[in-house]
Design a protein around this motif. Structure first.
Motif, PDB file in Angstrom:
ATOM      1  N   THR A  24       0.871  -1.166   0.000  1.00 49.30           N
ATOM      2  CA  THR A  24       0.000   0.000   0.000  1.00 49.30           C
ATOM      3  C   THR A  24       0.908   1.217   0.000  1.00 49.30           C
ATOM      4  N   VAL A  25       0.590   2.213  -0.826  1.00 49.86           N
ATOM      5  CA  VAL A  25       1.491   3.345  -1.003  1.00 49.86           C
ATOM      6  C   VAL A  25       0.807   4.651  -0.598  1.00 49.86           C
ATOM      7  N   LEU A  26       1.519   5.449   0.183  1.00 51.98           N
ATOM      8  CA  LEU A  26       1.095   6.787   0.571  1.00 51.98           C
ATOM      9  C   LEU A  26       1.889   7.796  -0.256  1.00 51.98           C
ATOM     10  N   MET A  27       1.165   8.713  -0.909  1.00 48.34           N
ATOM     11  CA  MET A  27       1.798   9.754  -1.714  1.00 48.34           C
ATOM     12  C   MET A  27       1.379  11.106  -1.163  1.00 48.34           C
ATOM     13  N   ARG A  28       2.377  11.847  -0.668  1.00 49.00           N
ATOM     14  CA  ARG A  28       2.111  13.174  -0.094  1.00 49.00           C
ATOM     15  C   ARG A  28       2.240  14.218  -1.204  1.00 49.00           C
ATOM     16  N   GLN A  29       1.152  14.934  -1.446  1.00 47.71           N
ATOM     17  CA  GLN A  29       1.120  15.952  -2.494  1.00 47.71           C
ATOM     18  C   GLN A  29       0.718  17.292  -1.889  1.00 47.71           C
ATOM     19  N   PRO A  30       1.030  18.401  -2.560  1.00 51.93           N
ATOM     20  CA  PRO A  30       0.606  19.710  -2.044  1.00 51.93           C
ATOM     21  C   PRO A  30      -0.915  19.814  -1.889  1.00 51.93           C
ATOM     22  N   TYR A  31      -1.659  19.087  -2.724  1.00 52.87           N
ATOM     23  CA  TYR A  31      -3.124  19.143  -2.686  1.00 52.87           C
ATOM     24  C   TYR A  31      -3.735  18.123  -1.730  1.00 52.87           C
ATOM     25  N   GLY A  32      -2.925  17.307  -1.070  1.00 59.33           N
ATOM     26  CA  GLY A  32      -3.459  16.341  -0.114  1.00 59.33           C
ATOM     27  C   GLY A  32      -2.691  15.039  -0.111  1.00 59.33           C
ATOM     28  N   HIS A  33      -3.184  14.099   0.646  1.00 54.11           N
ATOM     29  CA  HIS A  33      -2.531  12.802   0.815  1.00 54.11           C
ATOM     30  C   HIS A  33      -3.342  11.723   0.112  1.00 54.11           C
ATOM     31  N   SER A  34      -2.711  11.103  -0.853  1.00 55.28           N
ATOM     32  CA  SER A  34      -3.352  10.080  -1.661  1.00 55.28           C
ATOM     33  C   SER A  34      -2.745   8.722  -1.330  1.00 55.28           C
ATOM     34  N   ILE A  35      -3.581   7.695  -1.365  1.00 54.12           N
ATOM     35  CA  ILE A  35      -3.049   6.349  -1.155  1.00 54.12           C
ATOM     36  C   ILE A  35      -3.466   5.447  -2.306  1.00 54.12           C
ATOM     37  N   CYS A  36      -2.629   4.498  -2.580  1.00 51.83           N
ATOM     38  CA  CYS A  36      -2.892   3.485  -3.591  1.00 51.83           C
ATOM     39  C   CYS A  36      -3.025   2.157  -2.847  1.00 51.83           C
ATOM     40  N   VAL A  37      -4.219   1.574  -2.890  1.00 57.39           N
ATOM     41  CA  VAL A  37      -4.468   0.341  -2.158  1.00 57.39           C
ATOM     42  C   VAL A  37      -4.552  -0.855  -3.109  1.00 57.39           C
ATOM     43  N   SER A  38      -4.224  -2.012  -2.574  1.00 58.55           N
ATOM     44  CA  SER A  38      -4.320  -3.262  -3.323  1.00 58.55           C
ATOM     45  C   SER A  38      -5.702  -3.874  -3.117  1.00 58.55           C
ATOM     46  N   THR A  39      -6.180  -4.556  -4.161  1.00 58.61           N
ATOM     47  CA  THR A  39      -7.479  -5.224  -4.079  1.00 58.61           C
ATOM     48  C   THR A  39      -7.345  -6.745  -4.163  1.00 58.61           C
ATOM     49  N   GLN A  40      -6.168  -7.196  -4.540  1.00 58.61           N
ATOM     50  CA  GLN A  40      -5.853  -8.623  -4.581  1.00 58.61           C
ATOM     51  C   GLN A  40      -4.423  -8.800  -4.107  1.00 58.61           C
ATOM     52  N   ALA A  41      -4.118  -9.979  -3.620  1.00 61.34           N
ATOM     53  CA  ALA A  41      -2.732 -10.332  -3.329  1.00 61.34           C
ATOM     54  C   ALA A  41      -2.207 -10.995  -4.595  1.00 61.34           C
ATOM     55  N   GLY A  42      -1.279 -10.318  -5.257  1.00 60.39           N
ATOM     56  CA  GLY A  42      -0.814 -10.779  -6.554  1.00 60.39           C
ATOM     57  C   GLY A  42      -1.776 -10.335  -7.642  1.00 60.39           C
ATOM     58  N   CYS A  43      -1.530 -10.815  -8.852  1.00 64.52           N
ATOM     59  CA  CYS A  43      -2.371 -10.419  -9.985  1.00 64.52           C
ATOM     60  C   CYS A  43      -2.290 -11.480 -11.078  1.00 64.52           C
ATOM     61  N   ALA A  44      -3.407 -11.673 -11.753  1.00 63.78           N
ATOM     62  CA  ALA A  44      -3.473 -12.672 -12.817  1.00 63.78           C
ATOM     63  C   ALA A  44      -3.427 -12.054 -14.211  1.00 63.78           C
ATOM     64  N   MET A  45      -3.283 -10.746 -14.322  1.00 69.95           N
ATOM     65  CA  MET A  45      -3.390 -10.062 -15.617  1.00 69.95           C
ATOM     66  C   MET A  45      -2.187 -10.294 -16.533  1.00 69.95           C
ATOM     67  N   GLY A  46      -1.013 -10.505 -15.963  1.00 67.44           N
ATOM     68  CA  GLY A  46       0.157 -10.822 -16.779  1.00 67.44           C
ATOM     69  C   GLY A  46       0.801  -9.646 -17.484  1.00 67.44           C
ATOM     70  N   CYS A  47       0.594  -8.422 -17.008  1.00 66.18           N
ATOM     71  CA  CYS A  47       1.230  -7.246 -17.624  1.00 66.18           C
ATOM     72  C   CYS A  47       2.751  -7.340 -17.472  1.00 66.18           C
ATOM     73  N   ALA A  48       3.473  -7.192 -18.566  1.00 67.24           N
ATOM     74  CA  ALA A  48       4.929  -7.364 -18.564  1.00 67.24           C
ATOM     75  C   ALA A  48       5.661  -6.334 -17.710  1.00 67.24           C
ATOM     76  N   PHE A  49       5.079  -5.157 -17.535  1.00 70.80           N
ATOM     77  CA  PHE A  49       5.754  -4.071 -16.806  1.00 70.80           C
ATOM     78  C   PHE A  49       5.523  -4.120 -15.297  1.00 70.80           C
ATOM     79  N   CYS A  50       4.703  -5.049 -14.811  1.00 73.42           N
ATOM     80  CA  CYS A  50       4.294  -5.026 -13.401  1.00 73.42           C
ATOM     81  C   CYS A  50       4.787  -6.260 -12.641  1.00 73.42           C
ATOM     82  N   ALA A  51       5.443  -6.029 -11.512  1.00 73.97           N
ATOM     83  CA  ALA A  51       5.960  -7.131 -10.687  1.00 73.97           C
ATOM     84  C   ALA A  51       4.855  -7.881  -9.944  1.00 73.97           C
ATOM     85  N   SER A  52       3.685  -7.274  -9.808  1.00 71.64           N
ATOM     86  CA  SER A  52       2.582  -7.920  -9.074  1.00 71.64           C
ATOM     87  C   SER A  52       2.125  -9.216  -9.717  1.00 71.64           C
ATOM     88  N   THR A  53       2.397  -9.359 -10.995  1.00 74.53           N
ATOM     89  CA  THR A  53       1.895 -10.512 -11.737  1.00 74.53           C
ATOM     90  C   THR A  53       2.865 -11.696 -11.767  1.00 74.53           C
TER      91      THR A  53
END
Length: 193
Positions: free
Chosen positions: A92-121
């Motif tokens: 889970t990632v916290l990004m501090r920006q001048p306009y506020g605090h944004s987070i990026c949350v996961s919805t699955q552990a791992g991923c089945a999509m197979g995108c070449a650029f992403c380590a989650s898969t």
């Protein structure tokens, strides 16, 4: 024992029926879990001691635990590795920006999509997260930000996993995070990618 973290107040009312607890108590318990950071009934001082002990014998409040943390050199981004009761962990990632605090949350552990650029898969999908587990990531970071006098302002559902492959739990999470007894976050502050 039943984990009640991630339940709505209506679901909590149903869960509390065996103890003949008034419905307003469900909202109090929800506020303790989602707004005040309670991970046990013992700190819920507006419930009687006897009731707290009864509930603690039958119900759990399982959130998430910190496994590791990485901070960017500029201090604007922090990545957390968070584990759930079964040992499954997500980032889970916290990004501090001048306009506020944004987070990026996961919805699955791992991923089945197979995108070449992403380590989650790399190892495929382990499992989908429950609405409570998605919420637990958000509450963890919100509690972390409270120490700085800040809060989560926006959420992006774009971490590990494909949110639409976990559609029902993602929708439950979005509805729950919007509730006044939870974080009362506006729908316009949530991005589903």
């Amino acid at each position: 024992m039943q984990n009640i973290f991630g339940l709505t107040t209506d679901e909590l009312v149903a869960e509390l029926k065996p103890w003949k607890i008034p419905a307003y108590r469900a909202r109090q318990i929800a506020e303790w879990m989602y707004q005040r950071g309670a991970d046990s009934f013992s700190c819920m001082t507006n419930l009687s001691l006897v009731l707290r002990e009864q509930l603690a014998d039958a119900l759990l409040i399982q959130r998430t635990s910190l496994v590791d943390r990485w901070d960017s050199k500029d201090g604007k981004t922090t990545k957390f590795l968070l584990a759930f009761a079964d040992g499954v962990a997500v980032e889970t990632v916290l990004m501090r920006q001048p306009y506020g605090h944004s987070i990026c949350v996961s919805t699955q552990a791992g991923c089945a999509m197979g995108c070449a650029f992403c380590a989650s898969t790399v190892h495929g999908v382990v499992r989908s997260l429950t609405a409570g587990e998605i919420l637990a990531q958000t509450i963890f970071i919100n509690d972390f930000l409270k120490q700085e006098g800040k809060r989560v302002d926006t959420i992006v559902l774009m971490g590990s996993g494909e949110p639409l492959m976990n559609y029902e739990n993602v929708l439950r999470f979005i509805r729950l995070i919007h509730e006044p007894y939870c974080l009362n976050l506006g729908y316009r502050n949530i991005t589903l990618s």
